[in-house]
Scaffold this active site. Structure first.
Site, mmCIF file in Angstrom:
data_model
loop_
_atom_site.group_PDB
_atom_site.id
_atom_site.type_symbol
_atom_site.label_atom_id
_atom_site.label_comp_id
_atom_site.label_asym_id
_atom_site.label_seq_id
_atom_site.Cartn_x
_atom_site.Cartn_y
_atom_site.Cartn_z
ATOM 1 C CB ILE A 14 -0.931 0.016 1.245
ATOM 2 C CG1 ILE A 14 -1.845 -1.216 1.239
ATOM 3 C CG2 ILE A 14 -1.726 1.312 1.319
ATOM 4 C CD1 ILE A 14 -2.737 -1.343 0.033
ATOM 5 N NE ARG A 153 -13.311 0.989 1.563
ATOM 6 C CZ ARG A 153 -14.140 1.886 1.063
ATOM 7 N NH1 ARG A 153 -13.656 2.964 0.481
ATOM 8 N NH2 ARG A 153 -15.418 1.708 1.144
ATOM 9 C CE LYS A 205 -9.017 -3.178 4.805
ATOM 10 N NZ LYS A 205 -8.546 -3.197 3.448
ATOM 11 N NE ARG A 245 -35.340 -9.476 -2.396
ATOM 12 C CZ ARG A 245 -36.353 -9.480 -3.264
ATOM 13 N NH1 ARG A 245 -36.389 -8.572 -4.231
ATOM 14 N NH2 ARG A 245 -37.303 -10.375 -3.176
ATOM 15 N N GLY A 256 -7.476 -17.039 1.649
ATOM 16 C CA GLY A 256 -6.082 -16.684 1.906
ATOM 17 C C GLY A 256 -5.845 -15.204 1.755
ATOM 18 C CB CYS A 259 -7.041 -8.401 3.263
ATOM 19 S SG CYS A 259 -5.671 -7.593 2.450
ATOM 20 C CE1 TYR A 315 -3.496 -12.793 -2.528
ATOM 21 C CE2 TYR A 315 -5.724 -13.156 -1.750
ATOM 22 C CZ TYR A 315 -4.775 -12.326 -2.274
ATOM 23 O OH TYR A 315 -5.102 -11.011 -2.533
ATOM 24 N NE ARG A 323 1.489 -11.042 1.225
ATOM 25 C CZ ARG A 323 1.316 -9.722 1.221
ATOM 26 N NH1 ARG A 323 1.715 -9.000 2.224
ATOM 27 N NH2 ARG A 323 0.734 -9.148 0.196
HETATM 28 N N1 SAJ Z 1 -12.379 -16.447 -2.381
HETATM 29 C C1 SAJ Z 1 -13.192 -17.571 -2.383
HETATM 30 N N2 SAJ Z 1 -14.408 -17.495 -2.995
HETATM 31 C C2 SAJ Z 1 -14.842 -16.349 -3.595
HETATM 32 C C3 SAJ Z 1 -14.031 -15.207 -3.576
HETATM 33 C C4 SAJ Z 1 -12.788 -15.280 -2.947
HETATM 34 O O1 SAJ Z 1 -12.841 -18.624 -1.853
HETATM 35 O O2 SAJ Z 1 -15.944 -16.371 -4.155
HETATM 36 C C5 SAJ Z 1 -11.052 -16.495 -1.720
HETATM 37 C C6 SAJ Z 1 -9.904 -16.171 -2.676
HETATM 38 O O3 SAJ Z 1 -9.510 -17.316 -3.403
HETATM 39 C C7 SAJ Z 1 -8.849 -15.705 -1.708
HETATM 40 C C8 SAJ Z 1 -9.668 -14.989 -0.628
HETATM 41 O O4 SAJ Z 1 -10.990 -15.460 -0.775
HETATM 42 O O5 SAJ Z 1 -8.158 -16.788 -1.114
HETATM 43 C C9 SAJ Z 1 -9.638 -13.493 -0.691
HETATM 44 O O6 SAJ Z 1 -9.677 -13.033 -2.038
HETATM 45 P P1 SAJ Z 1 -10.501 -11.740 -2.494
HETATM 46 O O7 SAJ Z 1 -10.305 -11.550 -3.944
HETATM 47 O O8 SAJ Z 1 -11.895 -11.842 -2.013
HETATM 48 O O9 SAJ Z 1 -9.874 -10.543 -1.658
HETATM 49 P P2 SAJ Z 1 -8.384 -9.977 -1.384
HETATM 50 O O10 SAJ Z 1 -7.937 -10.524 -0.069
HETATM 51 O O11 SAJ Z 1 -7.477 -10.150 -2.527
HETATM 52 O O12 SAJ Z 1 -8.718 -8.418 -1.241
HETATM 53 C C10 SAJ Z 1 -9.690 -7.997 -0.280
HETATM 54 C C11 SAJ Z 1 -10.678 -7.041 -0.961
HETATM 55 N N3 SAJ Z 1 -11.817 -6.812 -0.084
HETATM 56 C C12 SAJ Z 1 -13.087 -6.990 -0.504
HETATM 57 O O13 SAJ Z 1 -13.373 -7.365 -1.623
HETATM 58 C C13 SAJ Z 1 -14.161 -6.687 0.498
HETATM 59 C C14 SAJ Z 1 -9.978 -5.728 -1.288
HETATM 60 O O14 SAJ Z 1 -10.932 -4.780 -1.789
HETATM 61 C C15 SAJ Z 1 -9.302 -5.168 -0.022
HETATM 62 O O15 SAJ Z 1 -8.605 -3.963 -0.302
HETATM 63 C C16 SAJ Z 1 -8.290 -6.192 0.443
HETATM 64 O O16 SAJ Z 1 -9.005 -7.388 0.797
HETATM 65 C C17 SAJ Z 1 -7.539 -5.626 1.630
HETATM 66 O O17 SAJ Z 1 -6.384 -5.189 1.445
HETATM 67 O O18 SAJ Z 1 -8.118 -5.537 2.720
#
Ligand code: SAJ
Length: 432
Positions: A14, A153, A205, A245, A256, A259, A315, A323
């Site tokens: 960041i 975010r 957040k 909905r 993973g 965040c 991840y 990570r």
């Molecule tokens: N995942 C699933 N199923 C899904 C979606 C994701 O199993 O349907 C898993 C992914 O494979 C991964 C994890 O969830 O292991 C997280 O991935 P992600 O794409 O949902 O999120 P991050 O961790 O890459 O980024 C999130 C985002 N937050 C939200 O969407 C609410 C991002 O906007 C934030 O800035 C970031 O966390 C952060 O830095 O906090």
């Protein structure tokens, strides 16, 4: 409020994009990191992290003469704290980096300055922890200097564009602090800037990431139910999501990254008695690698001595970030179960991970495999053709944990396919 010189503490995923973006928008930026190796790398024009487009942006920032990297702060108009907030073994937030960054600002803080905390933090960190540290300067938060919390975010992989385009929340310890924060970020943010108080911004957040974690947990729980009741979860989700909905997310090997798998714990720590749903969701998602291992065990019988090709260690799809990756947990658990695991990660073929045999090519992963376990929906995996893979491996068993491959095409090429969340002999298309 007008800004000429700012200081960004913490030059990670960041802080570095933020510092570089301010510099390319005309501010003088001092980027600070306590890690000497990071400072040396950046001072020599190198990068210690990977993010699409960051190299070009960073080089433009350095080239303009507006960005300088050092290992300690100096006087500035504004200070941005963007250091990590990891957690301890027992899941409590480790605020030591936030505290030491705030301490480092104290000797340089002047009346009229703005301090912004960006690090994800438990509720009330800005008012209860950061403000008292900064007030050791003899200046009062909200009276002599401005203090705000503004969470980042951005989505890893799209940080540079989201930094500019996303809506930005700025929570001040008072109205004028929030407005000072708005004046600063308005220098490059094109999304809406929403002002609130510091604790609300902290909660926003944490709520966003916790909401996503809980939603992924329910998708994972649904996939377990689907196997119990003999249906195809992917078909069921596709049908349910036609409801206007309903938007069920995708089950998979777990959650993973640094965040979503971390932030909900900040709420649990702050209020364990009020967070049974959040805690349960964390446990569901954390136990998902074990579910995948069971799926593999069911497909092959005993794991002992079986050669398994694990495809994907990142991840999530199309990033090289390992990570907190649940795919790594799956590979480790398979190995602990007695399997001979060859893991391949196309975005980090040279990765070295303790206790794992990571091979640098798909061919090496597949050459002697008896089973292929697909854990991440990376684009290069989606493009693989069954006939092409059949030539590269003796394996005829596939475990697809992310619904990436079209089972009938692989079956036609001689593979037996097990999919997460599916126990159904005939897979019917939604439109049939
Ligand atoms: N995942 C699933 N199923 C899904 C979606 C994701 O199993 O349907 C898993 C992914 O494979 C991964 C994890 O969830 O292991 C997280 O991935 P992600 O794409 O949902 O999120 P991050 O961790 O890459 O980024 C999130 C985002 N937050 C939200 O969407 C609410 C991002 O906007 C934030 O800035 C970031 O966390 C952060 O830095 O906090």
């Amino acid at each position: 409020m007008k800004f000429e010189k700012i200081c960004v503490l913490g030059l990670g995923y960041i802080g570095l994009p933020t510092a570089s973006t301010f510099a390319t928008h005309g501010l003088q930026v001092l980027g600070v990191d306590v890690n000497r190796q990071v400072v040396d790398t950046l001072q020599n024009g190198g990068l210690h992290i990977h993010e699409p487009g960051l190299r070009t942006l960073f080089q433009a920032a350095i080239g303009s003469g507006n960005l300088i990297v050092e290992d300690g702060p100096q006087a500035a108009d504004a200070f941005i704290i963007a250091v990590p907030t990891p957690f301890y073994e027992d899941k409590r937030a480790d605020l030591s980096f936030v505290k030491s960054a705030a301490e480092a600002v104290v000797p340089h803080l002047r009346a009229g300055n703005l301090v912004v905390l960006e690090s994800t933090s438990p509720p009330r960190t800005t008012v209860d922890i950061v403000a008292p540290i900064l007030e050791k300067s003899g200046l009062r938060a909200g009276k002599d200097f401005f203090l705000a919390y503004s969470p980042e975010r951005v989505l890893p992989g799209q940080i540079l564009s989201e930094l500019i385009e996303n809506a930005r929340v700025i929570g001040g310890v008072d109205r004028l602090s929030a407005e000072a924060g708005r004046d600063l970020y308005a220098i490059f943010v094109r999304g809406e800037i929403v002002l609130t108080d510091a604790t609300t911004a902290e909660m926003v957040k944490l709520m966003e990431n916790t909401y996503r974690d809980v939603n992924i947990a329910i998708a994972n729980e649904f996939s377990r139910l689907a196997e119990r009741f003999g249906i195809d979860i992917w078909e069921a989700i596709a049908i349910a999501n036609r409801h206007q909905r309903v938007k069920i997310l995708n089950p998979g090997p777990g959650v993973g990254g640094h965040c979503i798998s971390v932030d909900p714990w900040f709420l649990v720590e702050a209020a364990p008695d009020l967070t049974p749903l959040i805690q349960a969701s964390r446990h569901v998602n954390d136990s998902q690698p074990q579910v995948i291992v069971e799926l593999v065990r069911k497909a092959v019988g005993s794991l002992h001595g079986r050669v398994i090709a694990v495809l994907g260690l990142a991840y999530k799809p199309d990033v090289d970030d390992l990570r907190e990756s649940p795919a790594i947990d799956v590979a480790r658990l398979l190995g602990e179960g007695g399997a001979l695991v060859r893991s391949y990660e196309p975005y980090k073929p040279g990765a070295r991970l303790e206790g794992l045999h990571v091979v640098p090519s798909l061919e090496q992963a597949l050459a002697e495999a008896e089973v292929i376990v697909l854990l991440v929906r990376h684009k290069p995996f989606l493009e693989l053709r069954p006939a092409q893979i059949a030539r590269l491996t003796p394996a005829r068993l596939i475990v697809d944990a992310v619904n990436a491959w079209d089972a009938p095409s692989w079956q036609a090429a001689g593979f037996v396919v097990s999919r997460l969340g599916v126990r159904k002999s005939r897979v019917m298309a939604v439109d049939e």
